[in-house]
Enzyme design. Structure first.
Site, PDB file in Angstrom:
ATOM      1  N   PRO A   2       0.759  -1.240  -0.129  1.00 35.32           N
ATOM      2  CA  PRO A   2       0.001  -0.079  -0.016  1.00 35.32           C
ATOM      3  C   PRO A   2       0.947   1.327   0.046  1.00 35.32           C
ATOM      4  CG  PRO A   2      -0.190  -1.040   1.945  1.00 35.32           C
ATOM      5  CD  PRO A   2       0.846  -1.992   1.175  1.00 35.32           C
ATOM      6  N   GLU A   3       0.590   2.005  -0.800  1.00 35.70           N
ATOM      7  CA  GLU A   3       1.056   3.594  -0.904  1.00 35.70           C
ATOM      8  C   GLU A   3      -0.219   4.545  -0.883  1.00 35.70           C
ATOM      9  OE1 GLU A   3       4.059   4.060  -3.953  1.00 35.70           O
ATOM     10  OE2 GLU A   3       4.734   2.057  -3.930  1.00 35.70           O
ATOM     11  N   LYS A  70       0.644   7.562   4.153  1.00 34.77           N
ATOM     12  CA  LYS A  70       0.050   6.197   4.139  1.00 34.77           C
ATOM     13  C   LYS A  70      -0.469   5.861   5.516  1.00 34.77           C
ATOM     14  CE  LYS A  70       4.487   5.208   1.667  1.00 34.77           C
ATOM     15  NZ  LYS A  70       5.782   4.325   1.837  1.00 34.77           N
ATOM     16  N   ARG A 266      16.067  -1.196  -2.706  1.00 35.67           N
ATOM     17  CA  ARG A 266      14.939  -1.513  -3.439  1.00 35.67           C
ATOM     18  C   ARG A 266      14.869  -1.500  -4.844  1.00 35.67           C
ATOM     19  NH1 ARG A 266      10.934   0.841  -0.141  1.00 35.67           N
ATOM     20  NH2 ARG A 266       9.432  -0.304  -1.318  1.00 35.67           N
TER      21      ARG A 266
END
Ligand code: ZN
Length: 276
Positions: A2-3, A70, A266
């Site tokens: 989720p962003e 978020k 990442r």
């Protein structure tokens, strides 16, 4: 994972489902989901988390659902409200509970049952005083990337760093809500390589990036707004993004094969031809 767009969709769902004038009744299925602070670690669970929800929150009515970056702030009409973080895999669903696994918390609202499901257990609920909910919600965060978008000069000031621009965009203290996927996509829209030092961007590139971030967030909200959100990392999901997770696939703008590299642990994805 989720962003901002997925958290905003969760906010809209929770608002629609719970700000109804009906009282809420919580059942904690996994006590480690109720934490003393925003934390991805089940070890930060409150010892009395189950009773905190049943004694402090049960019977309250939801009056609003707020979002900063978020994070969600679920505001109740009693002295205690809840901060909610979806972590890596958390989501709120309103479905028949018999078909769900990894349910951590259930909420009864009238005749419907909501479930917080979270296979990876990074998500959490944090009881906080209602009077301080806004302060807890915004603590340590930069301006929200959707609600308070920056122009080129302010983004350039907020991201003043020699670090790789994509890594800098993920720093929630600089701007809140952008994660790995939205950063990759916004940089593709702006024509900027993710590995470029933030300090090397031109005035023109800052302006393009500042415009691309809210555009990209709104685009994702529009793509995902119908039905239940499926994260790209979930089995069987489809990937709607231009470059994220598309290594070797043709760039939608110029057809060059998309590249991938790792920045600060990442994955980054970009087009080697149209991102300079
Ligand atoms: Zn391209």
């Amino acid at each position: 994972m989720p962003e901002l767009p997925e958290v905003e969709l969760a906010r809209r769902d929770l608002y629609r489902w719970t700000v109804t004038g009906e009282s809420l009744s919580f059942t904690t299925v996994d006590a480690k989901t109720v934490r003393g602070k925003l934390s991805t670690n089940p070890k930060d669970a409150l010892i009395d988390g189950v009773s905190r929800l049943s004694e402090d929150v049960n019977g309250c009515r939801a009056v609003n659902v707020l979002r900063a970056g978020k994070r969600l702030g679920w505001q109740f009409d009693g002295p205690v409200s809840l901060l909610v973080h979806l972590g890596m895999s958390g989501k709120w669903v309103s479905r028949d509970t018999s078909e769900l696994s990894h349910v951590r918390v259930r909420v009864q609202v009238g005749t419907s049952t909501l479930s917080f499901i979270d296979p990876r257990r990074f998500g959490c609920l944090v009881p906080v005083p209602t009077a301080a909910l806004g302060e807890w919600l915004n603590r340590g965060l930069g301006p929200d990337a959707l609600e308070h978008p920056m122009d080129g000069p302010s983004l350039s000031r907020a991201c003043n760093s020699r670090g790789a621009i994509k890594t800098v965009l993920l720093d929630q203290k600089r701007l809140a809500g952008v994660g790995n996927i939205q950063a990759a996509e916004a940089l593709w829209r702006a024509g900027v390589r993710p590995g470029r030092a933030a300090s090397s961007l031109t005035e023109f590139e800052w302006a393009a990036l500042a415009a691309a971030i809210p555009e990209q967030l709104r685009w994702t909200l529009d793509v995902e707004k119908d039905g239940e959100v499926v994260y790209v990392s979930e089995w069987g999901s489809r990937n709607p993004f231009a470059v994220y997770g598309q290594e070797g696939e043709p760039c939608p703008r110029c057809t060059a094969p998309i590249s991938r590299a790792v920045h600060s642990g990442r994955s980054s994805f970009w087009c080697p031809d149209c991102q300079g």
